[in-house]
Design an enzyme around this catalytic site. Structure first.
Site, PDB file in Angstrom:
ATOM      1  CB  ILE A 257      54.695 -54.553   8.783  1.00 23.72           C
ATOM      2  CG1 ILE A 257      54.551 -53.418   9.807  1.00 23.72           C
ATOM      3  CG2 ILE A 257      53.368 -55.242   8.573  1.00 23.72           C
ATOM      4  CD1 ILE A 257      53.581 -52.328   9.339  1.00 23.72           C
ATOM      5  CG  ASP A 258      59.906 -55.206   6.202  1.00 20.08           C
ATOM      6  OD1 ASP A 258      59.932 -56.272   6.845  1.00 20.08           O
ATOM      7  OD2 ASP A 258      60.005 -55.157   4.959  1.00 20.08           O
ATOM      8  CG  ASN A 259      62.233 -52.296  12.147  1.00 17.20           C
ATOM      9  OD1 ASN A 259      61.310 -52.958  12.622  1.00 17.20           O
ATOM     10  ND2 ASN A 259      63.488 -52.460  12.521  1.00 17.20           N
TER      11      ASN A 259
END
Length: 477
Positions: A257-259
């Site tokens: 998942i995105d940072n």
């Protein structure tokens, strides 16, 4: 048009599993007093500096520091700086057989300890044969490339016998400072790796949702990387969670998942489960639900877009089908009005306001993710004029499209173009409307993940999303 539119105007850890508390008195990764850094930073602002838009620096492979050269003051890569240094990537070619740490230190005038730390961070790569220089490469680099890739030179190298040139140009991480380099070996050194200071602020045990024989489920904090960045594999969720749990073998990533997002991620304990989980994701047997905090209400139902098949941000989406573009679908299950996050909560979580005026209310959307493309939820919500709170990468473009809908060449009001060059210019202009990737948190949480495996149902939920936490709880994070 959304309602909101009307208001717009110590030491580096020596082993991955050892907990380290960095001493507070250490300097930045490379001291600002370093003459090398001063030269680099001056070059960044010089109009004559031969740097790309990404501020990538290149070094001539034959540069050698004087034998008596003093190395810059160096305080290790810890403690972690609050801000990243400007990107700097150096490209080198070994001209004789040599040890990696010695060659890099001498070529870049970096302390050997700094080079060893960069290698530990995963910021140094090698290839047996240098890749083709980019169009903007200096003549010296082109000359060196031609010299070391002459057929008469390559045929004498034992390490590449039986390999094609393309196979020999594949890059791998340097994992040992004392790795021997054969003459002609190419090196790529990320001198300023991307940093993740949030890793040192988290109580990682408290973020663990479940531990089983095969996997660990983590409530990932925002502003952290699941498996590390290209140039930093040390400051990651897998490393810090493994360390917190005292595991003898580090965990492995099964999905991303995105940072800037928070929420459920599954980390595998074994290669076998990692392979199984990847297979379940491919077969769409893993169900993922998200909570998104948007600036305007979103209608329930399935939203479909088509994403440009280019692996870089921003991810562009079109409402109309375009040949070769990837289908993106998500289902809005529910959308409810919630209070706009207070100024204290936004301050604690470092939420970027992106120029969007604060409103009385935001909207919490429950999303069933039907396809799993990078930045999909963020790009799709921005495309319909309801960007995610704090998403500096996509909100600025959504704001621009609200003011001038025709600016988006892939939107409903996109213009017809007389030529491909005219459309290409419009696409570049649209890309420039997007902002930088958020460094902290956005209103997106991977709230639930579930799957069936060997006759058992596995289901896990993340904690309360940051925007619902009261000020007192937020202040303790």
């Amino acid at each position: 048009m959304p309602k909101a539119a009307a208001s717009l105007a110590s030491l580096l850890p020596q082993l991955w599993h050892r907990p380290v508390q960095p001493p507070p008195f250490l300097h930045r990764a490379l001291s600002s007093s370093s003459p090398l850094l001063r030269r680099h930073r001056a070059a960044l602002h010089s109009p004559a500096a031969p740097l790309s838009a990404a501020a990538v620096s290149t070094s001539a492979a034959t540069v050698e520091a004087p034998a008596t050269a003093a190395y810059p003051v160096y305080g290790r890569l810890l403690p972690c700086p609050l801000q990243d240094d400007p990107p700097r990537i150096e490209h080198l070619v070994a001209r004789e057989d040599e040890v990696a740490v010695d060659f890099i230190s001498r070529s870049l005038t970096l302390p050997p300890l700094c080079v060893a730390d960069l290698i530990k961070f995963g910021a140094v790569y090698y290839a047996l044969v240098a890749p083709q220089p980019p169009p903007h490469a200096a003549p010296e680099h082109v000359r060196i490339f031609r010299e070391v890739t002459e057929p008469s030179v390559l045929c004498r190298r034992k390490s590449i016998k039986g390999k094609t040139v393309r196979e020999a140009q594949k890059t791998f991480r340097v994992t040992d400072p004392n790795q021997r380099l054969e003459a002609g070996t190419y090196l790529r050194v990320h001198v300023h790796p991307k940093r993740f200071p949030r890793c040192y602020e988290i109580d990682w045990k408290s973020r663990v949702i479940a531990v089983t024989d095969n996997y660990v489920v983590l409530d990932k904090p925002a502003a952290t990387s699941v498996g590390g960045a290209t140039d930093n594999i040390e400051e990651s969720c897998v490393v810090f969670t493994s360390r917190a749990l005292g595991l003898e073998t580090p965990l492995m990533t099964t999905h991303q998942i995105d940072n800037c997002s928070e929420g459920c991620v599954v980390l595998s304990k074994t290669k076998e489960f990692c392979s199984v989980f990847h297979g379940m994701i491919r077969e769409k047997q893993v169900n993922k639900r998200y909570l998104a905090l948007t600036t305007a209400p979103v209608s329930t139902g399935i939203i479909t877009h088509y994403m440009r098949p280019i692996n870089r941000a921003p991810r562009l989406v079109s409402e109309d089908h375009i040949k070769g573009w990837h289908v993106c679908q998500m289902e809005i299950l529910d959308c409810k009005k919630v209070p706009w996050p207070s100024s204290l909560i936004r301050k604690v979580h470092k939420v970027d306001n992106c120029g969007w005026p604060q409103q009385e209310a935001a909207y919490e959307c429950k999303i069933n993710l039907l396809t799993g493309k990078t930045h999909q939820i963020r790009a799709q919500l921005a495309a319909i004029g309801t960007p995610i709170v704090g998403d500096s990468a996509y909100m600025t473009a959504a704001m621009a499209a609200i003011v001038n809908p025709s600016i988006n060449p892939f939107g409903r009001w996109g213009q017809n173009y007389d030529s491909e060059d005219e459309k290409a210019a419009a696409v570049e202009a649209w890309i420039s409307c997007h902002g930088k990737e958020p460094k902290s948190v956005i209103g997106l949480q991977a709230s639930e993940i579930s799957w069936d495996y060997e006759g058992e149902h596995h289901s896990y939920k993340a904690g309360v999303p940051w925007w619902r936490q009261d000020a007192v709880e937020s202040d303790l994070i």
